[in-house]
Design a protein around this motif. Sequence first.
Motif, PDB file in Angstrom:
ATOM      1  N   THR A 192       0.835  -1.197   0.000  1.00  0.00           N
ATOM      2  CA  THR A 192       0.000   0.000   0.000  1.00  0.00           C
ATOM      3  C   THR A 192       0.869   1.246   0.000  1.00  0.00           C
ATOM      4  O   THR A 192       2.054   1.200   0.314  1.00  0.00           O
ATOM      5  CB  THR A 192      -0.928   0.019   1.219  1.00  0.00           C
ATOM      6  OG1 THR A 192      -0.133  -0.023   2.415  1.00  0.00           O
ATOM      7  CG2 THR A 192      -1.878  -1.165   1.210  1.00  0.00           C
ATOM      8  N   GLY A 193       0.255   2.359  -0.327  1.00  0.00           N
ATOM      9  CA  GLY A 193       0.958   3.640  -0.339  1.00  0.00           C
ATOM     10  C   GLY A 193       0.282   4.596  -1.287  1.00  0.00           C
ATOM     11  O   GLY A 193      -0.475   4.194  -2.173  1.00  0.00           O
ATOM     12  N   GLY A 194       0.536   5.867  -1.098  1.00  0.00           N
ATOM     13  CA  GLY A 194      -0.060   6.892  -1.935  1.00  0.00           C
ATOM     14  C   GLY A 194       0.539   6.927  -3.325  1.00  0.00           C
ATOM     15  O   GLY A 194       1.368   6.086  -3.699  1.00  0.00           O
ATOM     16  N   PRO A 195       0.145   7.912  -4.123  1.00  0.00           N
ATOM     17  CA  PRO A 195       0.631   8.010  -5.503  1.00  0.00           C
ATOM     18  C   PRO A 195       2.149   8.155  -5.572  1.00  0.00           C
ATOM     19  O   PRO A 195       2.769   8.789  -4.711  1.00  0.00           O
ATOM     20  CB  PRO A 195      -0.048   9.288  -6.016  1.00  0.00           C
ATOM     21  CG  PRO A 195      -1.224   9.488  -5.129  1.00  0.00           C
ATOM     22  CD  PRO A 195      -0.821   8.971  -3.786  1.00  0.00           C
ATOM     23  N   GLY A 196       2.736   7.554  -6.611  1.00  0.00           N
ATOM     24  CA  GLY A 196       4.152   7.754  -6.889  1.00  0.00           C
ATOM     25  C   GLY A 196       5.111   7.053  -5.957  1.00  0.00           C
ATOM     26  O   GLY A 196       6.315   7.315  -6.001  1.00  0.00           O
ATOM     27  N   THR A 197       4.618   6.138  -5.115  1.00  0.00           N
ATOM     28  CA  THR A 197       5.498   5.490  -4.140  1.00  0.00           C
ATOM     29  C   THR A 197       6.199   4.250  -4.697  1.00  0.00           C
ATOM     30  O   THR A 197       6.917   3.576  -3.961  1.00  0.00           O
ATOM     31  CB  THR A 197       4.709   5.106  -2.875  1.00  0.00           C
ATOM     32  OG1 THR A 197       3.550   4.353  -3.242  1.00  0.00           O
ATOM     33  CG2 THR A 197       4.278   6.352  -2.118  1.00  0.00           C
ATOM     34  N   GLY A 198       5.994   3.944  -5.956  1.00  0.00           N
ATOM     35  CA  GLY A 198       6.690   2.810  -6.567  1.00  0.00           C
ATOM     36  C   GLY A 198       6.035   1.474  -6.308  1.00  0.00           C
ATOM     37  O   GLY A 198       6.677   0.434  -6.453  1.00  0.00           O
ATOM     38  N   LYS A 199       4.762   1.460  -5.945  1.00  0.00           N
ATOM     39  CA  LYS A 199       4.083   0.202  -5.621  1.00  0.00           C
ATOM     40  C   LYS A 199       4.090  -0.757  -6.808  1.00  0.00           C
ATOM     41  O   LYS A 199       4.345  -1.956  -6.643  1.00  0.00           O
ATOM     42  CB  LYS A 199       2.638   0.483  -5.196  1.00  0.00           C
ATOM     43  CG  LYS A 199       2.480   1.425  -4.024  1.00  0.00           C
ATOM     44  CD  LYS A 199       1.028   1.590  -3.613  1.00  0.00           C
ATOM     45  CE  LYS A 199       0.144   2.197  -4.678  1.00  0.00           C
ATOM     46  NZ  LYS A 199       0.510   3.596  -5.025  1.00  0.00           N
ATOM     47  N   THR A 200       3.783  -0.225  -7.994  1.00  0.00           N
ATOM     48  CA  THR A 200       3.711  -1.087  -9.177  1.00  0.00           C
ATOM     49  C   THR A 200       5.073  -1.686  -9.498  1.00  0.00           C
ATOM     50  O   THR A 200       5.184  -2.890  -9.784  1.00  0.00           O
ATOM     51  CB  THR A 200       3.188  -0.288 -10.381  1.00  0.00           C
ATOM     52  OG1 THR A 200       1.856   0.143 -10.109  1.00  0.00           O
ATOM     53  CG2 THR A 200       3.205  -1.125 -11.645  1.00  0.00           C
ATOM     54  N   THR A 230       7.120   7.138   0.547  1.00  0.00           N
ATOM     55  CA  THR A 230       7.858   8.167  -0.183  1.00  0.00           C
ATOM     56  C   THR A 230       7.357   8.260  -1.616  1.00  0.00           C
ATOM     57  O   THR A 230       7.304   7.264  -2.329  1.00  0.00           O
ATOM     58  CB  THR A 230       9.366   7.853  -0.185  1.00  0.00           C
ATOM     59  OG1 THR A 230       9.828   7.744   1.155  1.00  0.00           O
ATOM     60  CG2 THR A 230      10.135   8.954  -0.894  1.00  0.00           C
ATOM     61  N   ASN A 231       6.987   9.460  -2.037  1.00  0.00           N
ATOM     62  CA  ASN A 231       6.535   9.700  -3.401  1.00  0.00           C
ATOM     63  C   ASN A 231       7.757  10.015  -4.264  1.00  0.00           C
ATOM     64  O   ASN A 231       8.372  11.078  -4.139  1.00  0.00           O
ATOM     65  CB  ASN A 231       5.551  10.874  -3.425  1.00  0.00           C
ATOM     66  CG  ASN A 231       5.007  11.171  -4.815  1.00  0.00           C
ATOM     67  OD1 ASN A 231       5.630  10.863  -5.823  1.00  0.00           O
ATOM     68  ND2 ASN A 231       3.838  11.785  -4.864  1.00  0.00           N
ATOM     69  N   TYR A 232       8.094   9.094  -5.152  1.00  0.00           N
ATOM     70  CA  TYR A 232       9.246   9.262  -6.026  1.00  0.00           C
ATOM     71  C   TYR A 232       8.872   9.875  -7.375  1.00  0.00           C
ATOM     72  O   TYR A 232       9.747  10.269  -8.129  1.00  0.00           O
ATOM     73  CB  TYR A 232       9.919   7.911  -6.288  1.00  0.00           C
ATOM     74  CG  TYR A 232      10.444   7.231  -5.057  1.00  0.00           C
ATOM     75  CD1 TYR A 232      11.578   7.705  -4.418  1.00  0.00           C
ATOM     76  CD2 TYR A 232       9.804   6.108  -4.528  1.00  0.00           C
ATOM     77  CE1 TYR A 232      12.069   7.078  -3.288  1.00  0.00           C
ATOM     78  CE2 TYR A 232      10.286   5.475  -3.405  1.00  0.00           C
ATOM     79  CZ  TYR A 232      11.420   5.966  -2.782  1.00  0.00           C
ATOM     80  OH  TYR A 232      11.900   5.351  -1.651  1.00  0.00           O
ATOM     81  N   ARG A 233       7.584   9.919  -7.697  1.00  0.00           N
ATOM     82  CA  ARG A 233       7.172  10.350  -9.032  1.00  0.00           C
ATOM     83  C   ARG A 233       7.018  11.859  -9.135  1.00  0.00           C
ATOM     84  O   ARG A 233       7.633  12.509  -9.973  1.00  0.00           O
ATOM     85  CB  ARG A 233       5.852   9.697  -9.420  1.00  0.00           C
ATOM     86  CG  ARG A 233       5.326  10.185 -10.770  1.00  0.00           C
ATOM     87  CD  ARG A 233       3.844   9.862 -10.950  1.00  0.00           C
ATOM     88  NE  ARG A 233       3.619   8.450 -10.841  1.00  0.00           N
ATOM     89  CZ  ARG A 233       2.595   7.898 -10.209  1.00  0.00           C
ATOM     90  NH1 ARG A 233       1.692   8.660  -9.629  1.00  0.00           N
ATOM     91  NH2 ARG A 233       2.455   6.596 -10.156  1.00  0.00           N
ATOM     92  N   ASN A 234       6.120  12.423  -8.325  1.00  0.00           N
ATOM     93  CA  ASN A 234       5.731  13.816  -8.494  1.00  0.00           C
ATOM     94  C   ASN A 234       6.727  14.772  -7.871  1.00  0.00           C
ATOM     95  O   ASN A 234       7.230  14.533  -6.772  1.00  0.00           O
ATOM     96  CB  ASN A 234       4.370  14.075  -7.843  1.00  0.00           C
ATOM     97  CG  ASN A 234       3.288  13.117  -8.301  1.00  0.00           C
ATOM     98  OD1 ASN A 234       2.699  12.426  -7.486  1.00  0.00           O
ATOM     99  ND2 ASN A 234       3.033  13.069  -9.591  1.00  0.00           N
TER     100      ASN A 234
END
Length: 743
Positions: A227-235, A599-603
């Motif tokens: 689990t995690g918010g957007p951009g955290t590299g879950k996929t 940690t959001n790595y995307r945005n």
Amino acid sequence: MNPTRPGAAPAAQTEVLAAEIAAEQQHVDRVYAELAKAADRAEMVEAEGLDRGRGERLLDAQDETSAALFQRDALVHHAAARRQALQTQHEGLVFGRLDLELPDRAGMPVRSVRYIGRLGVRDEEYEPLVIDWRAPAAGPFYRATPVEPLGVLRRRVLRSSDQTVVGIEDDLMVPEAPDDLVVVGDGALMAALTRSRGPRMRDIVATIQAHQDEAIRAPSRGITEITGGPGTGKTVVALHRAAYLLYSDRRRFEADGVLVVGPSAAYTAYIERVLPSLGEDSVVMRSLGDLVDAVSTERLDSPEVAAIKGSLRMRRVLARVARDLAPGAPEEFRAFVAGRAIRLDRAVLDRIRSTATRSTQRNLATAAIKSALAEAAWRFAPGGEKDDFIQVWDDHLEVASFLSAWWPQVDPREALLWLADRSRAHRYASGLLSVAEADLLSESMELALRLGTWSVADVALIDDLTSRMAPVQQDDTDEREFYEIHDYDDLGAWGVSEIGTGSARAGREAGPHVRSLDPRDRLLAGTIGRRPEYAHILVDEAQDLSPMQWRMLGRRGRYASWTVVGDAAQSSWPDAAESTVARDEAFAGLERRGFHMTTNYRNAREIFGYAAELIRRHVPDADIPEAVRETGIEPVVEAIPADDDPARAARVVAEHVDRLAGEVDGSVAIIVPARHRSAVESLDGAHGGRVVVTDPMSTKGLEYDATIIVDPDAIVAESPGGVRVLYVALTRAAHRMVVLTVG
């Protein structure tokens, strides 16, 4: 002072960097030389196996033992697989290096070097030149941190183009680097985060962080939830976990299969190269619209209709459908059989039907139905020898004609289309759905018949009916093909405008190869076969799955372990409690473990700050990760008058597209609701294919360098999940974002 760090003379930085790259290139050249030798050896083994097969075929068939055949086939198979692996791992094979200092048996520190890559490579003395990234020895590459270095002094990431090293980035794991250890760059992770986004996801195996690696290497059994918010590299973590499981227990997972399920066809296209680039090409990837044989769709229902079709109430609706008579079925049986006048009225027939379908799937009940009819007929007019009567009954033409009309084989898709009949829809939905809901359900089936395409939500309903009815049971192949010969003399008589290459039978059953002019024929093209079951199922964007979709997945994973990825704040399914019930049923009480990404790595921080502020207003308990990268550029928010000319609005979008295309190197997405799509459709593919026009739901799981969000209020109004789907759209951009409000 290290000459490659800020403050050193530029000339010194360049000289040291070039020397380090040259040194790494020497090792990479050696690896590729060994790789070429290994490929040659695999090709020779494969050729030997094929030659052995040709030689054995010259012998008498009785002399060719099954053991010899097995040995030959195994030799060819494994050699071909090895050759394929070596070929697919050619580019970027070596991506990491560890400089370690570990104590020897006497406790004295000893320096060593390990290179990490996409697969293991050894030299002729069997010494490792590259360690497979999934091997335990590669663990410190991902788990070492300055707080817990695990013996690592320096972690280096190599960037390559084909076989050429083009750049390096170092992370120092100790407070001070030894004098003979050069540290280059500003860190591999930050370098990766600033790169542009392309049409396909890059695997980031070289920059996986310690907390992500823990999830990747978690035990294979049970349920692993990420689990995690957007951009955290879950996929990315989930896909790398699939590759790791295949590496660590290949016999189990390759034999029974790994299924990766995503929200859309755009998603599967985006991730399709990740697993092959990690050395795995045996994984089945499907979107939710592609999980049933002979059905493939991307069309979405309206939120109201999707909510009905996804609800667990549909189980009971479909149970009534599966047991009902086909349209036009006779209501009684009348005939002379064995000299007796037989009449079976509707009440008798209904009892037979009810009894048969209570314990047997509809399409498997034909023999039981025929036997029950014979028993009822015998009771109606007894006399003489029962066995003689039954024999006459079984061969009677009028009985066969009645049975084919009253109890035909029914394709589950055909049964679902019965809902297009308003009276049937209301009868099936009575006491389960409201009148308005039954009307919406019926209208959606009418729409499918007009368009000739199913919706994504329909796929789960088809699967449910298939489990209740069983696929259509085919007659004996030889008998069917004898009669089918004439069917294809005149394809136009069947409404077929084009048929693909291959046999006539393949053309009829393959579905996508047959293009019919008739919408109903397109809906029923192909054949639903036996449902596959998998050893492991990976579900991304799990928060979006309806209860009926969870049940569909559960049928494919009755003996599977699971990796489940999601974020509740991005959910497009409105009833989380009902979905949880179906999800728990699919998991069947398996042990669960959870990993939370923070940690959001995307945005860029500026972009995510805008999105986070919005979602907090509507979902106060949303999982908000910390964005680690700043650009110093705030999102652009611009208003367009609601009564303005659509052409002018399109020009505004085009102006922003042109500006963004000059500011970023990669992809630019225009995320637009349906009501405005036609106005900006012409921009799709602009700037050399870098621009894509897409709807909010199709952006699930994807990312772009820059986005233009058109009419956020309309996105909320049109989307299942409302503001949560807008939150998804607002978190797709890595570097730049424009929000165009209307009103």
